[in-house]
Design a protein around this motif. Structure first.
Motif, PDB file in Angstrom:
ATOM      1  N   ASN A  10      -4.967  61.335 -50.779  1.00  0.00           N
ATOM      2  CA  ASN A  10      -4.521  62.720 -50.619  1.00  0.00           C
ATOM      3  C   ASN A  10      -5.699  63.691 -50.620  1.00  0.00           C
ATOM      4  O   ASN A  10      -6.690  63.480 -51.314  1.00  0.00           O
ATOM      5  CB  ASN A  10      -3.576  63.105 -51.756  1.00  0.00           C
ATOM      6  N   GLY A  11      -5.553  64.795 -49.859  1.00  0.00           N
ATOM      7  CA  GLY A  11      -6.554  65.856 -49.908  1.00  0.00           C
ATOM      8  C   GLY A  11      -7.818  65.530 -49.147  1.00  0.00           C
ATOM      9  O   GLY A  11      -8.798  65.088 -49.737  1.00  0.00           O
ATOM     10  N   GLY A  17      -5.871  69.632 -59.344  1.00  0.00           N
ATOM     11  CA  GLY A  17      -4.702  69.710 -60.194  1.00  0.00           C
ATOM     12  C   GLY A  17      -5.001  69.808 -61.669  1.00  0.00           C
ATOM     13  O   GLY A  17      -4.135  70.129 -62.465  1.00  0.00           O
ATOM     14  N   GLN A  18      -6.230  69.540 -62.072  1.00  0.00           N
ATOM     15  CA  GLN A  18      -6.561  69.562 -63.498  1.00  0.00           C
ATOM     16  C   GLN A  18      -6.650  70.968 -64.067  1.00  0.00           C
ATOM     17  O   GLN A  18      -6.549  71.170 -65.264  1.00  0.00           O
ATOM     18  CB  GLN A  18      -7.883  68.823 -63.733  1.00  0.00           C
ATOM     19  N   ASN A  42      -2.733  69.919 -53.717  1.00  0.00           N
ATOM     20  CA  ASN A  42      -2.828  70.668 -54.968  1.00  0.00           C
ATOM     21  C   ASN A  42      -1.553  70.493 -55.775  1.00  0.00           C
ATOM     22  O   ASN A  42      -0.452  70.525 -55.241  1.00  0.00           O
ATOM     23  CB  ASN A  42      -3.035  72.162 -54.680  1.00  0.00           C
ATOM     24  N   TRP A  43      -1.713  70.316 -57.092  1.00  0.00           N
ATOM     25  CA  TRP A  43      -0.533  70.160 -57.954  1.00  0.00           C
ATOM     26  C   TRP A  43      -0.649  70.979 -59.234  1.00  0.00           C
ATOM     27  O   TRP A  43      -0.144  70.623 -60.276  1.00  0.00           O
ATOM     28  CB  TRP A  43      -0.268  68.699 -58.262  1.00  0.00           C
ATOM     29  N   ASN A  44      -1.298  72.146 -59.127  1.00  0.00           N
ATOM     30  CA  ASN A  44      -1.335  73.083 -60.241  1.00  0.00           C
ATOM     31  C   ASN A  44      -1.382  74.487 -59.655  1.00  0.00           C
ATOM     32  O   ASN A  44      -1.177  74.682 -58.467  1.00  0.00           O
ATOM     33  CB  ASN A  44      -2.545  72.800 -61.154  1.00  0.00           C
ATOM     34  N   ILE A  65      -2.021  71.962 -46.086  1.00  0.00           N
ATOM     35  CA  ILE A  65      -1.863  72.004 -47.544  1.00  0.00           C
ATOM     36  C   ILE A  65      -0.577  71.303 -47.953  1.00  0.00           C
ATOM     37  O   ILE A  65       0.488  71.544 -47.369  1.00  0.00           O
ATOM     38  CB  ILE A  65      -1.810  73.458 -48.057  1.00  0.00           C
ATOM     39  N   LEU A  66      -0.668  70.478 -48.966  1.00  0.00           N
ATOM     40  CA  LEU A  66       0.522  70.021 -49.664  1.00  0.00           C
ATOM     41  C   LEU A  66       0.464  70.542 -51.088  1.00  0.00           C
ATOM     42  O   LEU A  66      -0.452  70.219 -51.849  1.00  0.00           O
ATOM     43  CB  LEU A  66       0.670  68.501 -49.681  1.00  0.00           C
ATOM     44  N   GLN A  67       1.427  71.400 -51.428  1.00  0.00           N
ATOM     45  CA  GLN A  67       1.577  71.879 -52.795  1.00  0.00           C
ATOM     46  C   GLN A  67       2.586  70.974 -53.476  1.00  0.00           C
ATOM     47  O   GLN A  67       3.779  70.992 -53.168  1.00  0.00           O
ATOM     48  CB  GLN A  67       2.059  73.330 -52.821  1.00  0.00           C
TER      49      GLN A  67
END
Length: 219
Positions: A10-11, A17-18, A42-44, A65-67
């Motif tokens: 991914n990305g 995401g941290q 991104n996951w944050n 982008i994948l959120q």
């Protein structure tokens, strides 16, 4: 500038995401991910301002982008005065995909943006190719030109932004396109001045000019 990077997961350019991520005055061109988020996964919480996404490709979802969901809480992505064109996803969300989690919400707020001529499994220029959002996500958009989304809401447009050169999603990943606006563009003077965070555009020109801020990364 993030140009022609790749990832086997991914990305293609960034996997974040941290902690909270802030991106400003940046270009993401021709990046590729085998799975999700051709440019960014991104996951944050994150904020993206005055940035351009052209010709990025994901094998699965989120061409640019994948959120994603945050594993332990809600996450918010703010995108302001940015431009997306020529991005492609193998499945969902040629430009942006907001993924699901029944326990926690991903919220994406889109203001003063242009999303035009992107591609996913539904074709080129469809609403889903612009933004594909799950039922567990919250999507807010205003004063933006989003292809396939119509003109409901506040100050939104759905017509050709008249870029100098459109991106070409069919040949992504590529670096083709010039998203500066031609003089007849409907996106000129069509943004929300109250959302402007920076005093210059991506070229370093003064922002705001004319009657109001322009949509997209260039004033």
């Amino acid at each position: 500038q993030f140009i022609q990077n790749s990832a086997t997961d991914n990305g293609g350019a960034i996997d974040s995401g941290q902690g909270t991520m802030t991106i400003a005055n940046s270009q993401f061109l021709g990046n590729y991910a085998d799975n999700n988020g051709g440019a960014i996964y991104n996951w944050n919480n994150a904020e993206i301002v005055n940035s351009v996404f052209i010709g990025n490709l994901s094998g699965l979802a989120g061409g640019a982008i994948l959120q994603s969901r945050h594993p332990i809480g809600d996450a918010v992505l703010e995108i302001i005065n940015s431009t997306f064109t020529g991005n492609r996803a193998g499945t969902k969300g040629g430009a942006i995909r907001v993924s699901e989690n029944p326990s926690f919400f991903s919220t994406v707020n889109i203001t003063n943006n242009i999303i035009w001529n992107n591609q996913d499994e539904t074709g080129i220029g469809t609403g889903n190719a612009s933004i594909n959002s799950s039922s567990f996500a919250i999507l807010n958009y205003d004063h933006s030109l989003i292809q396939g989304y119509g003109t409901s809401g506040t100050g939104n447009l759905d017509e050709n932004p008249l870029f100098v050169v459109d991106g070409d999603p069919s040949t992504a990943p590529n670096t083709l396109g010039n998203t500066r606006l031609r003089m007849a563009s409907p996106a000129i003077d069509a943004g929300d001045d109250g959302a402007v965070l920076l005093s210059t555009d991506l070229d370093g020109n003064a922002r705001i000019q004319g009657l109001a801020v322009d949509m997209g990364a260039y004033e």
